[in-house]
Design an enzyme around this catalytic site. Structure first.
Site, PDB file in Angstrom:
ATOM      1  N   HIS A  74       0.819  -1.215   0.000  1.00  0.00           N
ATOM      2  CA  HIS A  74       0.000   0.000   0.000  1.00  0.00           C
ATOM      3  C   HIS A  74       0.852   1.265   0.000  1.00  0.00           C
ATOM      4  O   HIS A  74       0.411   2.308  -0.467  1.00  0.00           O
ATOM      5  CB  HIS A  74      -0.982  -0.022   1.177  1.00  0.00           C
ATOM      6  CG  HIS A  74      -2.144  -0.933   0.945  1.00  0.00           C
ATOM      7  ND1 HIS A  74      -3.421  -0.642   1.352  1.00  0.00           N
ATOM      8  CD2 HIS A  74      -2.220  -2.133   0.299  1.00  0.00           C
ATOM      9  CE1 HIS A  74      -4.242  -1.633   0.991  1.00  0.00           C
ATOM     10  NE2 HIS A  74      -3.533  -2.548   0.367  1.00  0.00           N
ATOM     11  N   ASP A  75       2.067   1.179   0.518  1.00  0.00           N
ATOM     12  CA  ASP A  75       2.970   2.324   0.414  1.00  0.00           C
ATOM     13  C   ASP A  75       3.397   2.508  -1.038  1.00  0.00           C
ATOM     14  O   ASP A  75       3.262   3.587  -1.613  1.00  0.00           O
ATOM     15  CB  ASP A  75       4.203   2.114   1.313  1.00  0.00           C
ATOM     16  CG  ASP A  75       5.094   3.353   1.350  1.00  0.00           C
ATOM     17  OD1 ASP A  75       4.567   4.471   1.159  1.00  0.00           O
ATOM     18  OD2 ASP A  75       6.312   3.209   1.565  1.00  0.00           O
ATOM     19  N   VAL A  78       0.952   3.929  -3.926  1.00  0.00           N
ATOM     20  CA  VAL A  78       0.470   5.313  -3.887  1.00  0.00           C
ATOM     21  C   VAL A  78       1.674   6.253  -3.895  1.00  0.00           C
ATOM     22  O   VAL A  78       2.360   6.413  -2.890  1.00  0.00           O
ATOM     23  CB  VAL A  78      -0.425   5.551  -2.647  1.00  0.00           C
ATOM     24  CG1 VAL A  78      -0.917   6.994  -2.615  1.00  0.00           C
ATOM     25  CG2 VAL A  78      -1.602   4.584  -2.641  1.00  0.00           C
ATOM     26  N   GLY A  80       4.596   5.813  -5.078  1.00  0.00           N
ATOM     27  CA  GLY A  80       5.883   5.167  -4.884  1.00  0.00           C
ATOM     28  C   GLY A  80       6.187   4.798  -3.442  1.00  0.00           C
ATOM     29  O   GLY A  80       5.476   5.192  -2.516  1.00  0.00           O
ATOM     30  N   ASP A  82       7.584   5.490  -0.536  1.00  0.00           N
ATOM     31  CA  ASP A  82       8.140   6.697   0.068  1.00  0.00           C
ATOM     32  C   ASP A  82       7.694   6.897   1.517  1.00  0.00           C
ATOM     33  O   ASP A  82       7.803   8.000   2.062  1.00  0.00           O
ATOM     34  CB  ASP A  82       7.729   7.934  -0.752  1.00  0.00           C
ATOM     35  CG  ASP A  82       6.220   8.096  -0.809  1.00  0.00           C
ATOM     36  OD1 ASP A  82       5.493   7.204  -0.291  1.00  0.00           O
ATOM     37  OD2 ASP A  82       5.747   9.099  -1.371  1.00  0.00           O
ATOM     38  N   ASN A 102      -7.510   1.530   3.066  1.00  0.00           N
ATOM     39  CA  ASN A 102      -6.702   1.462   4.289  1.00  0.00           C
ATOM     40  C   ASN A 102      -7.492   1.562   5.595  1.00  0.00           C
ATOM     41  O   ASN A 102      -7.099   0.980   6.610  1.00  0.00           O
ATOM     42  CB  ASN A 102      -5.658   2.587   4.278  1.00  0.00           C
ATOM     43  CG  ASN A 102      -4.708   2.490   3.101  1.00  0.00           C
ATOM     44  OD1 ASN A 102      -4.515   1.397   2.551  1.00  0.00           O
ATOM     45  ND2 ASN A 102      -4.118   3.595   2.698  1.00  0.00           N
ATOM     46  N   PRO A 172      -6.008  -1.571  -6.251  1.00  0.00           N
ATOM     47  CA  PRO A 172      -7.273  -2.087  -6.787  1.00  0.00           C
ATOM     48  C   PRO A 172      -8.177  -2.637  -5.693  1.00  0.00           C
ATOM     49  O   PRO A 172      -7.696  -3.202  -4.718  1.00  0.00           O
ATOM     50  CB  PRO A 172      -6.831  -3.197  -7.754  1.00  0.00           C
ATOM     51  CG  PRO A 172      -5.451  -3.551  -7.344  1.00  0.00           C
ATOM     52  CD  PRO A 172      -4.848  -2.356  -6.680  1.00  0.00           C
ATOM     53  N   THR A 203      -1.434 -15.711   0.764  1.00  0.00           N
ATOM     54  CA  THR A 203      -1.196 -16.989   1.440  1.00  0.00           C
ATOM     55  C   THR A 203      -1.107 -16.785   2.952  1.00  0.00           C
ATOM     56  O   THR A 203      -1.038 -17.753   3.719  1.00  0.00           O
ATOM     57  CB  THR A 203       0.107 -17.641   0.932  1.00  0.00           C
ATOM     58  OG1 THR A 203       0.336 -18.851   1.662  1.00  0.00           O
ATOM     59  CG2 THR A 203       1.330 -16.745   1.134  1.00  0.00           C
ATOM     60  N   THR A 253      -3.391 -23.066   5.037  1.00  0.00           N
ATOM     61  CA  THR A 253      -2.135 -22.839   5.776  1.00  0.00           C
ATOM     62  C   THR A 253      -1.931 -21.329   5.967  1.00  0.00           C
ATOM     63  O   THR A 253      -1.020 -20.734   5.386  1.00  0.00           O
ATOM     64  CB  THR A 253      -0.922 -23.424   5.013  1.00  0.00           C
ATOM     65  OG1 THR A 253      -0.895 -22.843   3.687  1.00  0.00           O
ATOM     66  CG2 THR A 253      -1.005 -24.932   4.880  1.00  0.00           C
ATOM     67  N   ASP A 258       3.408 -19.982   1.643  1.00  0.00           N
ATOM     68  CA  ASP A 258       3.631 -21.081   0.698  1.00  0.00           C
ATOM     69  C   ASP A 258       2.785 -20.861  -0.553  1.00  0.00           C
ATOM     70  O   ASP A 258       2.200 -19.789  -0.730  1.00  0.00           O
ATOM     71  CB  ASP A 258       3.297 -22.416   1.385  1.00  0.00           C
ATOM     72  CG  ASP A 258       1.881 -22.411   1.955  1.00  0.00           C
ATOM     73  OD1 ASP A 258       1.032 -21.621   1.478  1.00  0.00           O
ATOM     74  OD2 ASP A 258       1.613 -23.192   2.889  1.00  0.00           O
TER      75      ASP A 258
HETATM   76  C1  HEM Z   1      -3.981  -7.949  -6.579  1.00  0.00           C
HETATM   77  C2  HEM Z   1      -4.650  -6.994  -5.983  1.00  0.00           C
HETATM   78  C3  HEM Z   1      -4.962  -7.013  -4.517  1.00  0.00           C
HETATM   79  C4  HEM Z   1      -6.171  -6.807  -3.957  1.00  0.00           C
HETATM   80  C5  HEM Z   1      -7.472  -6.505  -4.689  1.00  0.00           C
HETATM   81  C6  HEM Z   1      -6.018  -6.959  -2.542  1.00  0.00           C
HETATM   82  C7  HEM Z   1      -7.032  -6.794  -1.617  1.00  0.00           C
HETATM   83  C8  HEM Z   1      -6.936  -7.103  -0.272  1.00  0.00           C
HETATM   84  C9  HEM Z   1      -8.006  -6.983   0.669  1.00  0.00           C
HETATM   85  C10 HEM Z   1      -9.404  -6.478   0.366  1.00  0.00           C
HETATM   86  C11 HEM Z   1      -7.544  -7.417   1.866  1.00  0.00           C
HETATM   87  C12 HEM Z   1      -8.339  -7.501   3.183  1.00  0.00           C
HETATM   88  C13 HEM Z   1      -8.397  -6.142   3.830  1.00  0.00           C
HETATM   89  C14 HEM Z   1      -9.398  -6.078   4.967  1.00  0.00           C
HETATM   90  O1  HEM Z   1     -10.349  -6.834   5.015  1.00  0.00           O
HETATM   91  O2  HEM Z   1      -9.231  -5.217   5.842  1.00  0.00           O
HETATM   92  C15 HEM Z   1      -6.178  -7.791   1.681  1.00  0.00           C
HETATM   93  C16 HEM Z   1      -5.375  -8.296   2.671  1.00  0.00           C
HETATM   94  C17 HEM Z   1      -4.038  -8.570   2.493  1.00  0.00           C
HETATM   95  N1  HEM Z   1      -3.287  -8.283   1.363  1.00  0.00           N
HETATM   96 FE1  HEM Z   1      -3.997  -7.818  -0.448  1.00  0.00          FE
HETATM   97  N2  HEM Z   1      -4.728  -7.260  -2.259  1.00  0.00           N
HETATM   98  C18 HEM Z   1      -4.029  -7.287  -3.433  1.00  0.00           C
HETATM   99  C19 HEM Z   1      -2.669  -7.472  -3.584  1.00  0.00           C
HETATM  100  C20 HEM Z   1      -1.806  -7.657  -2.540  1.00  0.00           C
HETATM  101  C21 HEM Z   1      -0.365  -7.593  -2.639  1.00  0.00           C
HETATM  102  C22 HEM Z   1       0.399  -7.263  -3.917  1.00  0.00           C
HETATM  103  C23 HEM Z   1       0.123  -7.859  -1.408  1.00  0.00           C
HETATM  104  C24 HEM Z   1       1.553  -7.907  -0.942  1.00  0.00           C
HETATM  105  C25 HEM Z   1       2.581  -8.175  -1.724  1.00  0.00           C
HETATM  106  C26 HEM Z   1      -0.999  -8.108  -0.543  1.00  0.00           C
HETATM  107  C27 HEM Z   1      -0.921  -8.494   0.769  1.00  0.00           C
HETATM  108  C28 HEM Z   1      -2.015  -8.674   1.602  1.00  0.00           C
HETATM  109  C29 HEM Z   1      -1.926  -9.285   2.914  1.00  0.00           C
HETATM  110  C30 HEM Z   1      -0.703  -9.926   3.510  1.00  0.00           C
HETATM  111  C31 HEM Z   1      -3.205  -9.200   3.484  1.00  0.00           C
HETATM  112  C32 HEM Z   1      -3.620  -9.620   4.896  1.00  0.00           C
HETATM  113  C33 HEM Z   1      -3.369  -8.435   5.824  1.00  0.00           C
HETATM  114  C34 HEM Z   1      -3.723  -8.656   7.275  1.00  0.00           C
HETATM  115  O3  HEM Z   1      -4.074  -9.758   7.695  1.00  0.00           O
HETATM  116  O4  HEM Z   1      -3.639  -7.668   8.027  1.00  0.00           O
HETATM  117  N3  HEM Z   1      -2.147  -7.933  -1.247  1.00  0.00           N
HETATM  118  N4  HEM Z   1      -5.813  -7.573   0.370  1.00  0.00           N
END
Ligand code: HEM
Ligand SMILES: *[C@@H]1O[C@H](CO)[C@@H](O)[C@H](O)[C@H]1NC(C)=O
Length: 330
Positions: A74-75, A78, A80, A82, A102, A172, A203, A253, A258
């Site tokens: 998320h950093d 938006v 870059g 930074d 966020n 997105p 994962t 898991t 993984d």
């Molecule tokens: C491909 C587009 C992506 C979308 C649409 C997306 C969307 C989301 C959403 C909606 C959540 C849950 C947020 C919530 O309920 O509060 C989430 C959680 C998460 N996202 Fe993504 N994400 C994407 C890509 C990524 C990328 C690129 C990463 C890291 C390299 C990432 C890492 C994570 C992680 C680790 C969580 C769990 C966070 C937690 O438990 O606090 N996501 N994501």
């Protein structure tokens, strides 16, 4: 001969101009380049500080590893990588923390604060918050059993953050189509392959009912037993505190970095709409299959992609600053 193309003296000055331009190019370019050994002399301790704090917070709560990895994403998406996502709102600036992707969702800010204060004690004014986020993301992945990579460093911190830039869809939403996911990553210089590999971050960690409700009630590309089991903790009707109920993104898991996430997608057990679109008869099906069959291919493409992500528009040279506290500009 009076109009010959160049006299000896104009040749010299053209050479000189070329030389100056080349130097500008080289200097400009090298200062925009991150490097693995940026803190080797200035603050070699930064790695031990991050490693030990990440180790203890992840041991205490594995999910925090996911939360810290997500901060980096998320950093970077938006304006870059930074450190802008870390800035609290001020009377004159509405930052990124309350933007829709966020708000009530991003976690781990206190961990970054704890790391920063220890790093400042060891080497005051040297290590940026943006770099701390990058190292923390790597160590989080490693702590949960994922791959190691050498983090490129030398980012500086922004002095501002933008609510609008964090709200305009650069990150997105989970309701995205595959085409939108591809486009949003492309806009950051990341390929479709990078996008599919980086999605493998799901994962680990959890998501709230509000972001997966439509998928488990309305979508057809979901295993019906899996949908039913998720519905038990996430009622169809919105507007109650249950909106904040969480489920694991990888139900099998959840605390291990993984490739099982991809296997879940093949079994129609992705939690988010934006997860399942990666395996839904479209152009990325084959990659999902590859990653589910080949953990090494996933790890290697994930590492390539996250290093690329970390290179998004860093502030270098004399741009930005090294914040004293990650939550506010100096
Ligand atoms: C491909 C587009 C992506 C979308 C649409 C997306 C969307 C989301 C959403 C909606 C959540 C849950 C947020 C919530 O309920 O509060 C989430 C959680 C998460 N996202 Fe993504 N994400 C994407 C890509 C990524 C990328 C690129 C990463 C890291 C390299 C990432 C890492 C994570 C992680 C680790 C969580 C769990 C966070 C937690 O438990 O606090 N996501 N994501
Ligand atoms: C599902 O679709 C219906 C009809 O479009 C809509 O009214 C509803 O809000 C959607 N979401 C859920 C969780 O049922």
């Amino acid at each position: 001969m009076a109009f010959s193309s160049s006299s000896p003296s104009s040749k010299v000055s053209i050479n000189f101009i070329c030389f100056v331009l080349l130097m500008f190019f080289l200097i400009g370019n090298s200062s925009a380049q991150l490097s693995e050994n940026f803190y080797a002399k200035k603050c070699p301790n930064v790695f031990n500080v991050v490693k030990s704090i990440v180790h203890s917070v992840v041991a205490n709560e594995p999910r925090m590893g996911g939360s810290l990895l997500r901060l980096f994403f998320h950093d970077c998406f938006v304006n870059g990588c930074d450190g802008s996502v870390l800035l609290d709102d001020t009377s004159s600036m509405k930052g990124e923390k309350t933007a829709p992707p966020n708000k009530d969702s991003l976690r781990g800010f206190e961990v970054i604060d704890a790391i920063k204060s220890k790093v400042e004690a060891a080497c005051p004014g040297v290590v940026s918050c943006a770099d701390i986020v990058a190292i923390t993301a790597r160590d989080s992945v490693v702590n949960l059993g994922g791959p190691y990579w050498k983090v490129k460093l030398g980012r500086r911190d922004s002095k501002t953050a933008s609510f609008n830039d964090a709200s305009n869809g650069a990150i997105p939403p989970p309701f995205s189509t595959l085409a939108n996911l591809i486009n949003r990553f492309k806009a950051q210089g990341l390929s479709t392959k990078d996008m599919v590999a980086l999605s493998g971050a799901h994962t680990i960690g959890k998501a709230r009912c509000v972001v997966y409700r439509d998928h488990i009630y309305n979508d057809t590309d979901i295993d019906s037993l899996f949908a039913k089991s998720r519905q038990r903790n996430c009622p169809r009707k919105s507007g109650s505190i249950k909106d904040n109920n969480v489920a694991f993104l990888d139900y099998k898991t959840p605390n291990h970095f993984d490739n099982v996430y991809y296997n879940n997608l093949i079994n129609k057990k992705g939690l988010l709409h934006s997860d399942q679109v990666l395996f839904n008869g479209g152009s990325t099906d084959l990659l999902v299959k590859t990653y589910s069959n080949n953990p090494k291919a996933f790890e290697s493409d994930f590492v390539t992609a996250i290093i690329k992500m970390g290179n998004i528009k860093p502030l270098t040279g004399s741009k930005g600053e090294i914040r004293k506290q990650c939550r506010r500009a100096n």
